[in-house]
Enzyme design. Structure first.
Site, PDB file in Angstrom:
ATOM      1  N   SER A   1       7.381  53.358   3.464  1.00 31.94           N
ATOM      2  CA  SER A   1       7.420  54.802   3.664  1.00 31.94           C
ATOM      3  C   SER A   1       6.688  55.505   2.522  1.00 31.94           C
ATOM      4  O   SER A   1       5.488  55.290   2.337  1.00 31.94           O
ATOM      5  CB  SER A   1       8.871  55.246   3.802  1.00 31.94           C
ATOM      6  OG  SER A   1       8.956  56.582   4.233  1.00 31.94           O
TER       7      SER A   1
ATOM      8  N   ASP B   1       7.523  55.550  15.729  1.00 29.26           N
ATOM      9  CA  ASP B   1       7.458  56.249  14.446  1.00 29.26           C
ATOM     10  C   ASP B   1       6.499  57.431  14.588  1.00 29.26           C
ATOM     11  O   ASP B   1       5.343  57.255  14.977  1.00 29.26           O
ATOM     12  CB  ASP B   1       6.958  55.296  13.367  1.00 29.26           C
ATOM     13  CG  ASP B   1       7.033  55.877  11.969  1.00 29.26           C
ATOM     14  OD1 ASP B   1       7.240  57.100  11.832  1.00 29.26           O
ATOM     15  OD2 ASP B   1       6.893  55.093  11.006  1.00 29.26           O
TER      16      ASP B   1
ATOM     17  N   HIS C   1      10.781  54.606  12.500  1.00 27.14           N
ATOM     18  CA  HIS C   1      10.330  54.533  11.110  1.00 27.14           C
ATOM     19  C   HIS C   1      11.298  53.724  10.253  1.00 27.14           C
ATOM     20  O   HIS C   1      12.513  53.949  10.265  1.00 27.14           O
ATOM     21  CB  HIS C   1      10.203  55.948  10.554  1.00 27.14           C
ATOM     22  CG  HIS C   1       9.640  56.010   9.175  1.00 27.14           C
ATOM     23  ND1 HIS C   1       8.314  55.744   8.904  1.00 27.14           N
ATOM     24  CD2 HIS C   1      10.205  56.302   7.984  1.00 27.14           C
ATOM     25  CE1 HIS C   1       8.089  55.878   7.618  1.00 27.14           C
ATOM     26  NE2 HIS C   1       9.232  56.213   7.025  1.00 27.14           N
TER      27      HIS C   1
END
Length: 836
Positions: free
Chosen positions: A162, A261, A293
């Site tokens: 991320s 995502d 995600h």
């Protein structure tokens, strides 16, 4: 509170960002301490790399064979990992990341450096990038012996999840554009971007509008000085003016995404841009269908998470393309690994920090940092003005010498304090939904990796009492979701982890396994319930409190710097070392070394740690006020580690501390002025260590350490015969607890370790300290025993000075629970005060 401070701009589940720039963190801030992980055999430690900012890294070392420089050992790849959390939440000590990286390091056999960068909005971007760059250069400079002795800077991998994936990209570009600051040549073999966070000022097709708007708002708060907003090259690598992707300094790259995502369109665009850029390296794409995600963090062990982690895996004897981590020589060397892991000397020197502390003198805070006025605790001023020194801790010579100390390890700036709340959440930016999916292929660690299992068992068998080890060998039944009986089993995080495979750049994870065992009637029968923990008839424990932890580092309230040091790689026993501010490196003959304080924490041998927030806060205050070098001991806890384990660990820590094995102690600690102190169970330990020194002497390698004083803070003593005024219910509870945590005690509660006045106990004339202070509280049910102990010492013929101090109207351990109270301040002044 005005309207701007209460207006929420972004609510991401694990945090909220407000219009005025502050944040509420509701999750992903829990931590676990570094140390030995019995499930994987991996040892970790925290190292502060910048004393000014408090930035630290958590280093991980697999089971390795101790080697000399000329024995032809094969060095291990280095993985530098950046955590997720949209630059706002998360840390290197998060339980989920710590677990994952332990698994990666054990399976992939590499050294990992997990970076704990500062968080926004308290530290606005680019602080996180600057911290990550400093950590990467520090790691590749070989500043730590773990890295210089065992790390191969020719095989370096960068990875991140991320926001951490965003950082990993930016670090890879930065190396290509400006080169590393490292003193040794380094080669970035590969970069792994796991759901990296990218965006731009223009919304892309397929990019959800609401999500894009949210990212835009967040970015404006955490990076108000970004060039071009979301088109700052650090967020949009494809923006006009961004460095050419041909500058990527790695030889291969893996970009991982998930079909559900919202960042997926950006990630694919990034991959396509790299592929057509003319960059000469190899780039691959991997997409997880039907997932969101950072799903692999929450759904740890799910079939799709395993599939992701199996990408470009090592299969059998053939290395898949892009691995570049293991060679045949590595594999052969791996077969020769012995269970010795690390010698204590190796581990002790492994936490050497002085170079990075001194580098901190030259480090300025970054643009955008919010630097508050210093908020030092009032108690520091109160104790400085006291007219009375606590006998033995400070002398007039000490106080005079302190006035001559000149070199401060800090700049004039103070770093912003970030309040971290301990609640669960996700690793990434988008809240995840759905329950954890368990792998149908999940298997026990022993079944998949018998070599690791054998080494784990050998290390464990040396560290765990036979009774508990017998329970470990029992198979578990039932559904796989629950793990083992709580408190019984591998002494890690309450679950058992099974196999995983190695990604192309050395990133791997384990599949979830284990089983849920139905409790029988004995396991459900509660013997003791003290709120913070329950002890059951079968010997296991439920801990509902006292196990939270905070990382070591710089404390801007007191100016104290701390670090964690593993002193026994097999057992995982560690200590948290504390160094006061305004110290000058001292030579042996300059008369400026500081007293050494060993502190043993409370928790009735069942809960607590040196990193428990109240203990850490208390020790910071003590070190700043008394100007001592402190060693807070993390002994192993019962009932998983039955007594006398805690005593053995404490003795090992004491011997280690006075041997000068760590540079903080050898450079700044005076072994002629050692103090032992402990609260509750820790007070019991402090007494027993003082007696043990008198009976058997210290194992220290330096000449004649001297125990100047022992401070017993509400020490836990008891006996088989209840004393007058001793509450019957309390005495009965102690008796039950002692039987569970020390079943082999000689004489039950009359074992000399619990009852120093029992028949057969060592004479109190053997107390090895020069003076003693016994502290109690008027409402403490232990008060009767504490006073009897004080009277016994006074009547023993010991011939030295013993004092009594009682806090009226207070209960057990109140000074930790109520640190700012009037009675706590009086106690602090009595115990640790020094004259100005």
């Amino acid at each position: 509170m005005d309207s701007s401070s209460s207006e929420i701009l972004v609510d991401a589940g694990s945090f909220r960002l407000y219009k005025d720039g502050h944040a509420d963190r509701t999750g992903d801030m829990e931590t676990v301490p570094a140390g030995f992980d019995a499930d994987t055999g991996v040892t970790s430690k925290d190292v502060v790399i910048d004393a000014v900012t408090g930035v630290f890294v958590r280093l991980y070392l697999p089971l390795i064979q101790a080697a000399t420089d000329d024995d032809g050992k094969t060095k291990l790849p280095i993985l530098v990992f950046f955590h997720g959390g949209y630059f706002v939440v998360g840390s290197a000590s998060c339980p989920k990341r710590h677990r994952n990286i332990n698994d990666i390091v054990a399976r992939a056999r590499l050294i990992a450096v997990s970076v704990d960068y500062r968080l926004a909005p308290e530290h606005l971007l680019p602080a996180a990038y600057d911290d990550s760059w400093a950590a990467l250069n520090w790691a590749l400079s070989g500043a730590d012996p773990w890295l210089s002795e065992h790390g191969d800077t020719g095989r370096v991998f960068l990875a991140g999840v991320s926001a951490g994936g965003n950082i990993a990209h930016n670090m890879t570009i930065a190396v290509g554009v400006r080169g590393l600051d490292a003193a040794v040549p380094a080669r970035i073999e590969g970069t792994i971007l796991l759901h990296p966070s990218f965006c731009g000022e223009t919304r892309m097709e397929g990019e959800p509008e609401e999500f894009w708007e949210s990212v835009k708002k967040r970015w404006s708060i955490i990076f108000p000085d970004a060039k071009g907003g979301l088109d700052d090259p650090r967020m949009n690598p494809m923006a006009a003016g961004a460095p050419s992707l041909t500058k990527l300094a790695c030889e291969r790259m893996l970009v991982c995404a998930a079909s559900e995502d919202p960042i997926r369109p950006r990630e694919r665009a990034y991959y396509d841009a790299v592929k057509r850029s003319g960059w000469g390296g190899e780039v691959d794409w991997f997409e997880s269908e039907g997932e969101g995600h950072a799903f692999f963090v929450r759904k740890y062990g799910s079939s799709k998470a395993v599939k992701l982690m199996d990408r470009d895996a090592v299969a059998g004897d053939e290395l898949q393309r892009g691995v570049g981590v293991w060679t045949a020589e590595d594999a052969a060397a791996g077969d020769k690994l012995r269970r010795g892991a690390w010698a204590v000397e190796d581990v002790a020197t492994g936490n050497e920090l002085w170079r990075s502390v001194r580098r901190g003198q030259r480090r300025a805070l970054q643009v955008g940092d919010k630097v508050p006025a210093r908020r030092g605790p009032s108690i520091a001023k109160e104790v400085a003005t006291s007219d009375e020194l606590w006998r033995g801790v400070w002398t007039a010579e000490n106080a005079a010498a302190s006035d001559d100390l000149r070199h401060h390890i800090l700049t004039k700036h103070d770093s912003e304090d970030v309040s971290r709340e301990a609640e669960e959440s996700t690793d990434g930016e988008v809240p995840l939904e759905g329950s954890e999916e368990l792998s149908a292929e999940a298997r026990d660690y022993e079944e998949v990796s018998p070599g690791c299992s054998r080494r784990w068992k050998e290390a464990r068998n040396r560290a765990i009492p036979r009774r508990i080890r017998h329970d470990l060998e029992k198979p578990t039944d039932g559904a796989r979701a629950g793990g083992r009986k709580r408190g019984i089993g591998k002494p890690a995080f309450g679950e058992r982890w099974s196999s995983f495979s190695f990604l192309s750049a050395g990133f791997a994870t384990m599949r979830a396994g284990g089983g849920s065992s139905a409790m029988d009637s004995s396991s459900a029968e509660i013997l003791i319930d003290l709120g913070g923990f329950r002890l059951y008839k079968d010997g296991h424990a439920d801990r509902a409190g006292g196990m939270e932890s905070v990382p070591a580092g710089y404390d801007d309230e007191t100016g104290v710097t701390s670090k964690d040091v593993v002193i026994d790689a097999v057992t995982g026993v560690s200590a948290r070392l504390y160094l006061p501010p305004c110290i000058q490196p001292a030579t042996d003959d300059d008369g400026k070394k500081l007293p050494i304080l060993l502190f043993f924490h409370a928790g009735y041998f069942v809960v607590g740690s040196a990193s428990w927030p109240p203990v850490h806060r208390y020790t910071n205050s003590v070190v700043a006020s008394a100007r001592v070098v402190a060693v807070a001991v993390n002994y192993r806890l019962a009932p998983e580690h039955l007594l006398p384990t805690a005593y053995d660990d404490s003795w090992a820590a004491l011997s280690w501390a006075v041997s000068g094995a760590d540079p903080w102690l050898s450079a700044h600690g005076d072994t002629g002025r050692v103090f032992l102190s402990g609260a509750s169970a820790g007070g019991n330990i402090a007494h027993n260590m003082t007696i043990a020194v008198g009976v058997r002497g210290l194992d220290a390698v330096v000449p004649a350490p001297r125990i100047e004083g022992t401070i017993l803070l509400h020490p836990s003593f008891c006996g088989e015969t209840r004393m007058e005024v001793e509450p019957e219910e309390f005495w009965g509870g102690v008796k039950k607890r002692w039987a569970v945590i020390f079943p082999d005690a000689k004489g039950g509660l009359d074992d000399p370790r619990m009852n120093p006045m029992a028949a057969g106990a060592p004479s109190l004339t053997k107390l090895a300290c020069e003076r003693m202070l016994v502290c109690s509280a008027g409402f403490d049910p232990r008060r009767t025993r504490d006073r009897a102990y004080y009277d016994a010492v006074k009547a023993s013929g010991w011939g030295r000075e013993v004092d009594w101090f009682e806090s009226e109207g207070e209960g057990h351990h109140f000074f930790v629970d109520k640190p700012g109270s009037h009675e706590a301040s009086k106690l602090m002044e009595r115990v640790y005060v020094r004259k100005n």
